[in-house]
Design a protein around this motif. Structure first.
Motif, PDB file in Angstrom:
ATOM      1  N   LEU A  43       0.927  -1.935  -0.072  1.00 23.86           N
ATOM      2  CA  LEU A  43      -0.313   0.012  -0.003  1.00 23.86           C
ATOM      3  C   LEU A  43       0.626   1.214  -0.171  1.00 23.86           C
ATOM      4  CD1 LEU A  43      -2.786  -0.882   2.653  1.00 23.86           C
ATOM      5  CD2 LEU A  43      -2.773  -0.813   0.142  1.00 23.86           C
ATOM      6  N   TYR A  44       1.745   1.287   1.239  1.00 25.21           N
ATOM      7  CA  TYR A  44       2.564   2.730   1.239  1.00 25.21           C
ATOM      8  C   TYR A  44       3.649   3.021  -0.004  1.00 25.21           C
ATOM      9  CZ  TYR A  44       1.831   3.447   5.577  1.00 25.21           C
ATOM     10  OH  TYR A  44       0.876   3.555   6.734  1.00 25.21           O
ATOM     11  N   VAL A  45       4.132   1.183  -1.461  1.00 20.55           N
ATOM     12  CA  VAL A  45       4.339   2.039  -2.335  1.00 20.55           C
ATOM     13  C   VAL A  45       3.755   2.969  -3.697  1.00 20.55           C
ATOM     14  CG1 VAL A  45       4.820   0.517  -4.485  1.00 20.55           C
ATOM     15  CG2 VAL A  45       5.525  -0.235  -2.501  1.00 20.55           C
ATOM     16  N   HIS A  46       2.370   3.055  -3.091  1.00 20.48           N
ATOM     17  CA  HIS A  46       1.752   3.797  -3.661  1.00 20.48           C
ATOM     18  C   HIS A  46       0.999   4.559  -2.990  1.00 20.48           C
ATOM     19  CE1 HIS A  46       1.889   0.190  -7.443  1.00 20.48           C
ATOM     20  NE2 HIS A  46       1.143  -0.655  -5.364  1.00 20.48           N
ATOM     21  N   PHE A  47       0.617   4.763  -1.789  1.00 16.96           N
ATOM     22  CA  PHE A  47       0.536   6.121  -1.352  1.00 16.96           C
ATOM     23  C   PHE A  47       1.416   6.525  -0.370  1.00 16.96           C
ATOM     24  CE2 PHE A  47      -3.142   4.216  -3.414  1.00 16.96           C
ATOM     25  CZ  PHE A  47      -3.712   5.121  -4.161  1.00 16.96           C
ATOM     26  N   GLU A  48       1.786   7.196  -0.519  1.00 16.19           N
ATOM     27  CA  GLU A  48       3.107   8.254   1.142  1.00 16.19           C
ATOM     28  C   GLU A  48       2.239   7.650   2.250  1.00 16.19           C
ATOM     29  OE1 GLU A  48       4.437  12.696   2.550  1.00 16.19           O
ATOM     30  OE2 GLU A  48       4.128  11.805   0.304  1.00 16.19           O
ATOM     31  N   ASN A  49       1.197   7.073   2.684  1.00 16.03           N
ATOM     32  CA  ASN A  49       0.000   8.195   4.083  1.00 16.03           C
ATOM     33  C   ASN A  49      -0.835   7.430   3.545  1.00 16.03           C
ATOM     34  OD1 ASN A  49      -0.665  10.405   3.822  1.00 16.03           O
ATOM     35  ND2 ASN A  49       1.251  10.718   4.236  1.00 16.03           N
ATOM     36  N   LYS A  50      -2.076   7.246   4.361  1.00 18.42           N
ATOM     37  CA  LYS A  50      -3.135   7.258   4.506  1.00 18.42           C
ATOM     38  C   LYS A  50      -4.328   8.476   4.083  1.00 18.42           C
ATOM     39  CE  LYS A  50      -6.510   7.290   8.339  1.00 18.42           C
ATOM     40  NZ  LYS A  50      -7.165   7.033   9.370  1.00 18.42           N
ATOM     41  N   ASP A  51      -3.413   9.725   4.694  1.00 18.68           N
ATOM     42  CA  ASP A  51      -4.118  11.023   3.821  1.00 18.68           C
ATOM     43  C   ASP A  51      -3.635  11.089   2.923  1.00 18.68           C
ATOM     44  OD1 ASP A  51      -4.928  12.188   6.685  1.00 18.68           O
ATOM     45  OD2 ASP A  51      -2.782  12.578   6.885  1.00 18.68           O
ATOM     46  N   VAL A  52      -3.400  10.751   2.405  1.00 18.74           N
ATOM     47  CA  VAL A  52      -2.605  10.491   0.880  1.00 18.74           C
ATOM     48  C   VAL A  52      -3.784   9.675  -0.175  1.00 18.74           C
ATOM     49  CG1 VAL A  52      -1.130  10.187  -1.871  1.00 18.74           C
ATOM     50  CG2 VAL A  52      -0.240  11.291   0.729  1.00 18.74           C
ATOM     51  N   LEU A  53      -4.255   8.514   0.383  1.00 14.46           N
ATOM     52  CA  LEU A  53      -4.836   8.008   0.162  1.00 14.46           C
ATOM     53  C   LEU A  53      -6.317   8.166   0.233  1.00 14.46           C
ATOM     54  CD1 LEU A  53      -5.721   5.167  -0.887  1.00 14.46           C
ATOM     55  CD2 LEU A  53      -5.619   3.965   1.020  1.00 14.46           C
ATOM     56  N   ALA A  54      -6.252   8.635   1.252  1.00 13.10           N
ATOM     57  CA  ALA A  54      -8.283   9.237   1.374  1.00 13.10           C
ATOM     58  C   ALA A  54      -8.544  10.780   0.644  1.00 13.10           C
ATOM     59  CB  ALA A  54      -8.080  10.028   3.375  1.00 13.10           C
ATOM     60  N   GLU A  55      -7.287  10.991   0.120  1.00  5.91           N
ATOM     61  CA  GLU A  55      -7.719  12.545  -0.492  1.00  5.91           C
ATOM     62  C   GLU A  55      -7.856  11.740  -2.124  1.00  5.91           C
ATOM     63  OE1 GLU A  55      -4.371  15.149  -0.648  1.00  5.91           O
ATOM     64  OE2 GLU A  55      -4.890  15.687   2.096  1.00  5.91           O
ATOM     65  N   ALA A  56      -7.092  10.524  -2.940  1.00  4.72           N
ATOM     66  CA  ALA A  56      -7.632  10.002  -3.944  1.00  4.72           C
ATOM     67  C   ALA A  56      -9.195   9.857  -3.167  1.00  4.72           C
ATOM     68  CB  ALA A  56      -6.527   8.683  -3.712  1.00  4.72           C
ATOM     69  N   VAL A  57      -9.098   9.331  -2.593  1.00  4.69           N
ATOM     70  CA  VAL A  57     -10.435   8.252  -2.646  1.00  4.69           C
ATOM     71  C   VAL A  57     -11.577   9.651  -2.859  1.00  4.69           C
ATOM     72  CG1 VAL A  57     -12.099   7.278  -0.698  1.00  4.69           C
ATOM     73  CG2 VAL A  57      -9.572   6.130  -1.039  1.00  4.69           C
ATOM     74  N   VAL A  58     -11.352  10.079  -1.578  1.00  5.08           N
ATOM     75  CA  VAL A  58     -12.377  11.594  -1.795  1.00  5.08           C
ATOM     76  C   VAL A  58     -12.885  11.521  -3.237  1.00  5.08           C
ATOM     77  CG1 VAL A  58     -12.662  13.998  -0.895  1.00  5.08           C
ATOM     78  CG2 VAL A  58     -12.160  12.253   0.791  1.00  5.08           C
ATOM     79  N   ASP A  59     -11.808  12.026  -4.113  1.00  2.29           N
ATOM     80  CA  ASP A  59     -11.302  12.473  -5.450  1.00  2.29           C
ATOM     81  C   ASP A  59     -12.093  11.506  -5.942  1.00  2.29           C
ATOM     82  OD1 ASP A  59     -10.377  15.162  -5.076  1.00  2.29           O
ATOM     83  OD2 ASP A  59      -7.985  13.794  -5.387  1.00  2.29           O
ATOM     84  N   HIS A  60     -12.009  10.474  -5.559  1.00  2.00           N
ATOM     85  CA  HIS A  60     -12.788   8.882  -6.769  1.00  2.00           C
ATOM     86  C   HIS A  60     -14.515   9.129  -5.924  1.00  2.00           C
ATOM     87  CE1 HIS A  60     -13.299   5.105  -8.234  1.00  2.00           C
ATOM     88  NE2 HIS A  60     -14.332   4.334  -7.167  1.00  2.00           N
ATOM     89  N   ASN A  61     -14.700   9.161  -4.792  1.00  2.00           N
ATOM     90  CA  ASN A  61     -16.531   9.441  -4.249  1.00  2.00           C
ATOM     91  C   ASN A  61     -16.689  10.197  -5.040  1.00  2.00           C
ATOM     92  OD1 ASN A  61     -16.257   6.653  -3.128  1.00  2.00           O
ATOM     93  ND2 ASN A  61     -16.045   7.458  -1.349  1.00  2.00           N
ATOM     94  N   LEU A  62     -16.177  11.751  -4.830  1.00  2.00           N
ATOM     95  CA  LEU A  62     -17.613  12.878  -5.187  1.00  2.00           C
ATOM     96  C   LEU A  62     -17.480  12.318  -7.304  1.00  2.00           C
ATOM     97  CD1 LEU A  62     -15.653  15.426  -3.111  1.00  2.00           C
ATOM     98  CD2 LEU A  62     -17.882  14.281  -3.150  1.00  2.00           C
ATOM     99  N   GLU A  63     -16.303  12.149  -8.010  1.00  2.00           N
ATOM    100  CA  GLU A  63     -16.275  12.002  -9.400  1.00  2.00           C
ATOM    101  C   GLU A  63     -16.994  10.829  -9.669  1.00  2.00           C
ATOM    102  OE1 GLU A  63     -13.635  10.160 -13.227  1.00  2.00           O
ATOM    103  OE2 GLU A  63     -12.539  11.462 -11.502  1.00  2.00           O
ATOM    104  N   MET A  64     -17.537   9.825  -8.507  1.00  2.00           N
ATOM    105  CA  MET A  64     -18.316   8.532  -9.356  1.00  2.00           C
ATOM    106  C   MET A  64     -20.231   9.420  -9.341  1.00  2.00           C
ATOM    107  SD  MET A  64     -17.055   5.456  -7.588  1.00  2.00           S
ATOM    108  CE  MET A  64     -18.972   4.758  -6.979  1.00  2.00           C
ATOM    109  N   LEU A  65     -20.043  10.296  -7.689  1.00  2.00           N
ATOM    110  CA  LEU A  65     -21.670  10.777  -7.656  1.00  2.00           C
ATOM    111  C   LEU A  65     -21.748  11.787  -8.780  1.00  2.00           C
ATOM    112  CD1 LEU A  65     -23.525  11.426  -5.764  1.00  2.00           C
ATOM    113  CD2 LEU A  65     -22.551  13.132  -4.504  1.00  2.00           C
TER     114      LEU A  65
END
Length: 195
Positions: A43-65
């Motif tokens: 996971l950390y190979v692709h995302f520096e930390n949980k916050d970076v992943l969370a921001e990508a996930v927020v973008d994804h969810n908002l885009e899906m909506l």
């Protein structure tokens, strides 16, 4: 997409419902490891930390909506039908457009005091969503469908707030009866503005 990009996208897609249901603060990397079947190191190979992943996930969810709402609006041509399609997209918050519920409401409430980056992302979609309503009505006025004196910018704010409020009420009471009231009354208000 190369293999690394595919893995990154898979992590985002599989993590999206977890973050949307549990929230950013309550989601642990072990939750993400469970759904992705990847090790913490991977996971950390692709995302520096949980916050970076969370921001990508927020973008994804908002885009899906946004995509699902725009698809619903895009299926009809008449301005009144477009507004009704927008309203109907949210008619059953217990069967949300995005798994885990409305990401604007979920992430917006959580980020309110603690995550400025996420708050800005949510605020951008809130503003964009209201602008969609404004644009539909403005075009309808130009086409002679709606009354020219309609204070439609205020209505767009009210419509958006009523829908999001209905989502909150439905999710907390586990009933959609109040959303049905909101749906019916918004449509009456729109019909009252037809020429």
């Amino acid at each position: 997409m190369n293999k690394g990009e595919q893995t990154r996208q898979m992590i985002i897609e599989q993590s999206a419902p977890v973050f949307n249901k549990k929230g950013i603060a309550a989601t642990a990397m072990s939750d993400i490891m469970d759904v992705t079947k990847l090790s913490k190191g991977s996971l950390y190979v692709h995302f520096e930390n949980k916050d970076v992943l969370a921001e990508a996930v927020v973008d994804h969810n908002l885009e899906m909506l946004q995509k699902k709402v725009m698809a619903a609006i895009g299926r009809v041509d008449h301005p009144k039908d477009k507004l009704f399609a927008y309203i109907d997209a949210f008619r059953n918050p217990l069967k949300p457009l995005v798994e885990g519920g409305c990401p604007m409401l979920n992430f917006g409430m959580e980020a309110d005091d603690q995550n400025e980056v996420v708050l800005e992302k949510v605020a951008a979609l809130v503003n964009k969503s209201q602008q969609v309503i404004i644009d539909i009505i403005g075009k309808g006025i130009q086409q002679g469908v709606f009354k020219a004196d309609w204070n439609y910018k205020e209505f767009a704010t009210m419509m958006f707030a009523m829908i999001e409020g209905g989502v909150l009420i439905s999710n907390t009471t586990r009933k959609i009866d109040k959303m049905a009231v909101i749906n019916r009354n918004l449509k009456k208000m729109i019909e009252a503005q037809l020429k």
